[in-house]
Write a protein that holds these residues in place. Structure first.
Motif, PDB file in Angstrom:
ATOM      1  N   VAL A   1      -1.044   6.382   1.948  1.00 40.77           N
ATOM      2  CA  VAL A   1      -1.657   7.540   1.267  1.00 40.77           C
ATOM      3  C   VAL A   1      -1.104   7.653  -0.161  1.00 40.77           C
ATOM      4  O   VAL A   1      -1.861   7.846  -1.117  1.00 40.77           O
ATOM      5  CB  VAL A   1      -1.390   8.856   2.046  1.00 40.77           C
ATOM      6  CG1 VAL A   1      -1.899  10.067   1.282  1.00 40.77           C
ATOM      7  CG2 VAL A   1      -2.049   8.812   3.415  1.00 40.77           C
ATOM      8  N   VAL A   2       0.223   7.494  -0.312  1.00 36.65           N
ATOM      9  CA  VAL A   2       0.816   7.636  -1.649  1.00 36.65           C
ATOM     10  C   VAL A   2       0.315   6.521  -2.569  1.00 36.65           C
ATOM     11  O   VAL A   2      -0.081   6.781  -3.716  1.00 36.65           O
ATOM     12  CB  VAL A   2       2.362   7.657  -1.580  1.00 36.65           C
ATOM     13  CG1 VAL A   2       2.977   7.626  -2.974  1.00 36.65           C
ATOM     14  CG2 VAL A   2       2.839   8.892  -0.812  1.00 36.65           C
ATOM     15  N   ALA A   3       0.280   5.295  -2.082  1.00 41.26           N
ATOM     16  CA  ALA A   3      -0.173   4.174  -2.923  1.00 41.26           C
ATOM     17  C   ALA A   3      -1.616   4.408  -3.376  1.00 41.26           C
ATOM     18  O   ALA A   3      -1.957   4.226  -4.556  1.00 41.26           O
ATOM     19  CB  ALA A   3      -0.058   2.861  -2.154  1.00 41.26           C
ATOM     20  N   GLU A   4      -2.441   4.874  -2.449  1.00 41.63           N
ATOM     21  CA  GLU A   4      -3.854   5.107  -2.754  1.00 41.63           C
ATOM     22  C   GLU A   4      -3.994   6.181  -3.842  1.00 41.63           C
ATOM     23  O   GLU A   4      -4.723   6.016  -4.810  1.00 41.63           O
ATOM     24  CB  GLU A   4      -4.541   5.549  -1.465  1.00 41.63           C
ATOM     25  CG  GLU A   4      -6.047   5.619  -1.520  1.00 41.63           C
ATOM     26  CD  GLU A   4      -6.573   6.182  -0.199  1.00 41.63           C
ATOM     27  OE1 GLU A   4      -6.291   5.574   0.851  1.00 41.63           O
ATOM     28  OE2 GLU A   4      -7.227   7.231  -0.241  1.00 41.63           O
ATOM     29  N   LYS A   5      -3.230   7.251  -3.690  1.00 41.18           N
ATOM     30  CA  LYS A   5      -3.349   8.358  -4.644  1.00 41.18           C
ATOM     31  C   LYS A   5      -2.738   8.019  -6.000  1.00 41.18           C
ATOM     32  O   LYS A   5      -3.141   8.568  -7.012  1.00 41.18           O
ATOM     33  CB  LYS A   5      -2.679   9.619  -4.074  1.00 41.18           C
ATOM     34  CG  LYS A   5      -3.503  10.229  -2.968  1.00 41.18           C
ATOM     35  CD  LYS A   5      -2.810  11.423  -2.361  1.00 41.18           C
ATOM     36  CE  LYS A   5      -3.640  11.994  -1.231  1.00 41.18           C
ATOM     37  NZ  LYS A   5      -4.892  12.594  -1.709  1.00 41.18           N
ATOM     38  N   MET A   6      -1.739   7.120  -6.005  1.00 42.00           N
ATOM     39  CA  MET A   6      -1.119   6.748  -7.274  1.00 42.00           C
ATOM     40  C   MET A   6      -1.794   5.527  -7.884  1.00 42.00           C
ATOM     41  O   MET A   6      -1.345   4.995  -8.907  1.00 42.00           O
ATOM     42  CB  MET A   6       0.386   6.522  -7.075  1.00 42.00           C
ATOM     43  CG  MET A   6       1.113   7.828  -6.753  1.00 42.00           C
ATOM     44  SD  MET A   6       2.887   7.654  -6.529  1.00 42.00           S
ATOM     45  CE  MET A   6       3.443   7.263  -8.191  1.00 42.00           C
ATOM     46  N   GLY A   7      -2.866   5.072  -7.206  1.00 43.51           N
ATOM     47  CA  GLY A   7      -3.637   3.949  -7.753  1.00 43.51           C
ATOM     48  C   GLY A   7      -2.857   2.646  -7.747  1.00 43.51           C
ATOM     49  O   GLY A   7      -3.058   1.786  -8.606  1.00 43.51           O
ATOM     50  N   GLN A   8      -1.945   2.500  -6.763  1.00 39.05           N
ATOM     51  CA  GLN A   8      -1.157   1.256  -6.707  1.00 39.05           C
ATOM     52  C   GLN A   8      -1.780   0.268  -5.727  1.00 39.05           C
ATOM     53  O   GLN A   8      -2.261   0.669  -4.657  1.00 39.05           O
ATOM     54  CB  GLN A   8       0.275   1.565  -6.248  1.00 39.05           C
ATOM     55  CG  GLN A   8       1.027   2.407  -7.265  1.00 39.05           C
ATOM     56  CD  GLN A   8       2.281   3.038  -6.677  1.00 39.05           C
ATOM     57  OE1 GLN A   8       2.421   3.141  -5.457  1.00 39.05           O
ATOM     58  NE2 GLN A   8       3.169   3.481  -7.547  1.00 39.05           N
ATOM     59  N   ALA A   9      -1.729  -0.991  -6.073  1.00 35.77           N
ATOM     60  CA  ALA A   9      -2.338  -2.013  -5.217  1.00 35.77           C
ATOM     61  C   ALA A   9      -1.509  -2.215  -3.943  1.00 35.77           C
ATOM     62  O   ALA A   9      -2.044  -2.474  -2.865  1.00 35.77           O
ATOM     63  CB  ALA A   9      -2.450  -3.326  -5.985  1.00 35.77           C
ATOM     64  N   ASN A  10      -0.166  -2.097  -4.072  1.00 35.21           N
ATOM     65  CA  ASN A  10       0.702  -2.363  -2.906  1.00 35.21           C
ATOM     66  C   ASN A  10       1.454  -1.119  -2.470  1.00 35.21           C
ATOM     67  O   ASN A  10       1.857  -0.308  -3.302  1.00 35.21           O
ATOM     68  CB  ASN A  10       1.729  -3.446  -3.262  1.00 35.21           C
ATOM     69  CG  ASN A  10       1.043  -4.732  -3.642  1.00 35.21           C
ATOM     70  OD1 ASN A  10       0.128  -5.173  -2.938  1.00 35.21           O
ATOM     71  ND2 ASN A  10       1.447  -5.306  -4.754  1.00 35.21           N
TER      72      ASN A  10
END
Ligand code: NAD
Ligand code: UDP
Length: 324
Positions: free
Chosen positions: A255-264
């Motif tokens: 969820v955090v990666a998705e919201k921060m726009g991170q690939a990994n």
């Protein structure tokens, strides 16, 4: 109606105070800001029906006028605090609760105590119903809290039978949500903090220990229903959706990666299990359903989504949430 909330500057206290003010109650909070936050108090300070009294419930309590109900939440709840301040936690559970019960007797107020699933310790049976008497180590790193909460329940029984105090006992199972402190030490905020800071998430044990996480608004709705019910023995308030902690760590990372726009996503590091850390926990919530007509509504995915949004906003970080 005037209602006192001890621990009202804390995580659950904040959500409860909001619920009570929204329904038109006059709310007084007692809190010493030990694990709560001044920000949670500032949030309500302009509300005409809100009063904050900075005090330690172990000491002599401030004067309050007429109150009809007391929600007694004041006590640290993060296991990190158990090792830091065990004596202070025991004092809060015993002397603090006794002071609150004496106030309840003096004012003729009903008192609900925030007890815990930890009264069942490291349970040998699952799910845990209110009849289960628990498997608690009284001589270990968690005992200040587990035994402290058990003595608080015992005091509730004694005050009810000896002094006619009206008591309500909520055995709360793991709650999470906005308004937790980022470095509170409990699993959900710790996992979110690590993922936001790009650090590995630390899981104690092999990740197979289970918990059932309930969202804050569900929990305080359960407390409110219990307070206003006729049921004067303990009631479990929790989600019964059981999940391994390792899976929750993965969900938070995603969820955090998705919201921060991170690939990994950040990875997960496994450290040895902590002493007396319960390996399985799941409430039987049949009683709450029957006597309170209550069951949790917010699913974990939705609740984590809202919680991560809140932590990102607190840090001034943008969220790319689907639901933001
Ligand atoms: P929290 O740490 O966020 O809030 C506790 C509040 O109590 C804080 O504002 C703190 O400053 C205050 N406090 C602590 N000791 C005090 C003292 N001696 N005098 C005055 N104020 C004091 O914790 P929370 O998660 O909001 O938990 C609230 C209550 O619910 C606690 O009693 C906890 O044991 C119980 N509970 C919570 C959970 C959960 O998952 N959140 C689960 C089981 C039980
Ligand atoms: N936990 C973890 N990493 C953390 C914090 C907690 O692996 O950074 C584990 C903890 O050991 C326990 C579970 O997550 O098995 C729930 O911990 P929490 O402190 O949230 O609540 P508890 O149920 O122990 O009161």
């Amino acid at each position: 109606m005037a209602v006192l909330v001890t621990g009202g500057a804390g995580f659950l206290g904040h959500h409860l105070v909001k619920l009570l003010l929204d329904e038109g109650k006059e709310v007084i909070v007692f809190d010493n800001l030990w694990t709560g936050s001044a920000k949670n108090v500032r949030y309500f300070e302009k509300h005409p029906s809100f009063t904050f009294k900075h005090c330690d419930i172990r000491e002599r309590l401030p004067d309050v006028g007429h109150i009809e109900q007391i929600y007694h939440l004041a006590c640290p709840a993060s296991p990190d605090r158990f090792e830091e301040s065990p004596v202070e936690i025991l004092e809060t559970c015993f002397q603090g609760t006794k002071n609150i019960f004496d106030l309840g007797v003096k004012r003729g107020a009903r008192v609900l105590i925030a007890s815990t699933s930890e009264t069942y310790g490291d349970p040998l049976t699952s799910p845990q119903s209110e009849q289960y008497r628990g498997n608690v180590n009284c001589f270990g790193p968690r005992s200040c809290y587990d035994e402290g909460k058990r003595i608080a329940e015992s005091l509730a029984y004694a005050y009810h039978h000896k002094h006619g105090l009206q008591v309500r006992i909520a055995r709360i199972f793991n709650a999470y949500g906005p308004q937790m402190q980022l470095h509170d030490g409990r699993a959900v905020p710790n996992f979110i903090a690590s993922a936001m800071e790009g650090q590995s998430i630390v899981v104690y044990g092999d990740g197979n220990a289970t918990r059932c996480f309930q969202y804050a608004s569900d929990c305080v709705e359960g407390l409110h229903r219990l307070m206003n019910s006729d049921h004067d023995s303990p009631v479990n308030i929790g989600s019964d959706v059981e999940m391994p902690i390792g899976l929750i760590a993965d969900m938070v990372a995603r969820v955090v990666a998705e919201k921060m726009g991170q690939a990994n996503c950040v990875d997960v590091t496994f450290l040895p299990q902590r002493e007396d850390d319960p390996t399985q926990r799941q409430p039987d919530i049949g009683l709450a359903k029957r006597v309170l007509g209550w069951a949790p509504k917010v699913e974990l995915e939705e609740g984590l989504d809202r919680t991560v949004d809140w932590f990102l906003a607190e840090k001034g970080m943008a969220s790319g949430s689907r639901r933001a």
